[in-house]
Design a protein around this motif. Structure first.
Motif, short mmCIF file in Angstrom:
data_model
loop_
_atom_site.label_atom_id
_atom_site.label_comp_id
_atom_site.label_asym_id
_atom_site.label_seq_id
_atom_site.Cartn_x
_atom_site.Cartn_y
_atom_site.Cartn_z
N GLY A 60 -39.52 -24.30 8.27
CA GLY A 60 -40.14 -24.50 6.93
C GLY A 60 -41.54 -24.45 6.80
O GLY A 60 -42.15 -24.54 7.85
N CYS A 64 -43.71 -29.74 5.60
CA CYS A 64 -42.38 -29.84 4.89
C CYS A 64 -41.63 -31.18 5.63
O CYS A 64 -40.60 -31.48 5.11
CB CYS A 64 -41.26 -28.64 4.91
SG CYS A 64 -40.73 -28.22 6.46
N ARG A 227 -37.66 -27.77 3.13
CA ARG A 227 -38.75 -27.80 2.09
C ARG A 227 -39.00 -28.91 1.39
O ARG A 227 -37.82 -29.70 1.14
CB ARG A 227 -37.97 -26.58 1.18
CG ARG A 227 -39.14 -26.44 -0.22
CD ARG A 227 -38.62 -25.42 -0.96
NE ARG A 227 -38.19 -24.21 -0.24
CZ ARG A 227 -39.33 -23.23 0.16
NH1 ARG A 227 -40.64 -23.45 -0.13
NH2 ARG A 227 -39.16 -22.26 0.69
N GLU A 228 -40.23 -29.14 1.55
CA GLU A 228 -40.53 -30.51 0.88
C GLU A 228 -39.77 -31.87 1.08
O GLU A 228 -39.17 -32.42 0.05
CB GLU A 228 -40.59 -30.33 -0.63
CG GLU A 228 -41.66 -29.21 -1.20
CD GLU A 228 -41.70 -28.64 -2.47
OE1 GLU A 228 -40.59 -29.21 -3.33
OE2 GLU A 228 -42.42 -28.18 -2.97
N ARG A 232 -33.18 -27.23 3.04
CA ARG A 232 -32.58 -26.43 2.05
C ARG A 232 -31.34 -25.65 2.23
O ARG A 232 -30.66 -24.93 1.62
CB ARG A 232 -33.83 -25.52 1.70
CG ARG A 232 -33.78 -24.19 1.12
CD ARG A 232 -34.75 -23.93 0.35
NE ARG A 232 -34.67 -22.28 -0.61
CZ ARG A 232 -33.75 -22.34 -1.30
NH1 ARG A 232 -32.93 -23.18 -1.81
NH2 ARG A 232 -33.70 -21.13 -1.93
N GLU A 269 -40.61 -20.33 -2.70
CA GLU A 269 -42.03 -20.10 -3.21
C GLU A 269 -42.36 -19.82 -4.78
O GLU A 269 -43.49 -19.88 -4.83
CB GLU A 269 -42.88 -19.16 -2.24
CG GLU A 269 -42.55 -19.51 -0.52
CD GLU A 269 -43.55 -20.62 -0.26
OE1 GLU A 269 -44.77 -20.28 -0.26
OE2 GLU A 269 -43.10 -21.69 0.16
#
Ligand code: ATP
Ligand code: MG
Length: 270
Positions: A60, A64, A227-228, A232, A269
């Protein structure tokens, strides 16, 4: 580390009933770091089970939450919400080996003495711990280099010494954070192969953080894409083992997997 590969892998991957045993159970893990301006959520309700003997890569983008998750699994950080349960047969301090992204060798000690350091803390007698250090140095291709100091080694050699130091403790669970991040392509390829060769002979559980999607596809049984602060995608990698990485890199199935990982990566993205 001394078991035969087959015995170690089958003993390490199955319970008596034949079902894979969960070693790491992460439930609803949430963590934030307060900053001057706002509170940053680093992990947002992460849930994940990792089975004994699995090789899981966390991938990631930078920031993240990969290292934060690893720190939670190792017990170095306590989550604000949620839980992490790690089931090992030894106490966590000896069962978990954590190899950091940064070089953590002590510059004033020889490589041999660095590798033996953890065993020294465990009060293993000197002759035994030095013999173990020599064995591990040999395993990572640094046999005969034990008398050298970290400053006399290349970056790749230091990373191998770091790996030897982690393996010397014979941990049940290996947590590795970007071990080959800053290496040239050739050294990286060699160390990936060496790492897998060593791991495939032990059946240990590995959580391996990397930025490199190609590396994850070569090494992992499972790729967990973050992700973040969230998961994901959780992707199974079915390539048979033991893997010959020099051949696998050129297989169409491998290249297809890397392409699909990049597609997934790019989706977020946009
Ligand atoms: N000790 C800390 N204090 C404040 N914020 C932190 C701290 N540790 C991590 N963070 C923040 O938490 C988020 C996740 O950080 P983390 O180090 O887990 O990311 P990462 O995925 O490992 O990134 P990288 O790939 O760059 O190593 C980032 O936004 C980071 O700035
Ligand atoms: Mg990190």
């Amino acid at each position: 580390m001394n078991d035969t590969p087959e015995a170690a892998r089958s003993a390490g991957t199955k319970t008596r009933a034949g079902a894979p045993e969960t070693v790491i159970s992460v439930k609803g893990l949430t963590h934030w770091f307060p900053s001057a301006r706002s509170t940053h959520i680093a992990l947002d309700s992460i849930s994940l089970d990792i089975r004994r003997g699995e090789f899981v890569c966390l991938v990631g983008p930078s920031g993240c939450g990969k290292t934060t998750l690893l720190n939670m699994i190792s017990g170095q950080l306590k989550p604000h919400w949620g839980s992490v349960d790690v089931t090992t047969s030894q106490p966590a301090s000896s069962a978990i080996g954590y190899m950091f992204a940064r070089d953590s060798l002590m510059p004033w000690r020889t490589i041999r003495s660095n590798v033996a350091y953890g065993l020294e803390l465990r009060h293993v007698p000197r002759a035994s711990r030095l013999a173990r250090a020599d064995e591990m140095l040999h395993l990572v291709g640094l046999g005969g280099k034990g008398h050298m100091h970290p400053s006399q080694l290349s970056h790749g050699m230091r990373q191998r010494a770091n790996l030897a130091r982690t393996l010397a403790m014979d941990p049940e669970l290996l947590l590795v954070d970007e071990p080959f991040g800053a290496l040239d392509a050739q050294t990286k390829a060699r160390l990936q192969g060496e790492f897998l060769r060593i791991w495939e002979g032990t059946g240990k559980t590995v959580v391996f953080v990397t930025h490199d999607l190609g590396e994850a596809a070569l090494m992992a049984d499972r790729i967990v894409m973050m992700r973040e602060g969230t998961i994901r995608k959780d992707i199974a990698v079915e390539f048979p083992r033991p893997r010959n990485l020099d051949a696998l890199r050129f297989e169409p199935e491998y290249q297809e997997l890397v392409r699909s990982l990049w597609d997934l990566f790019a989706e977020g993205e946009e």
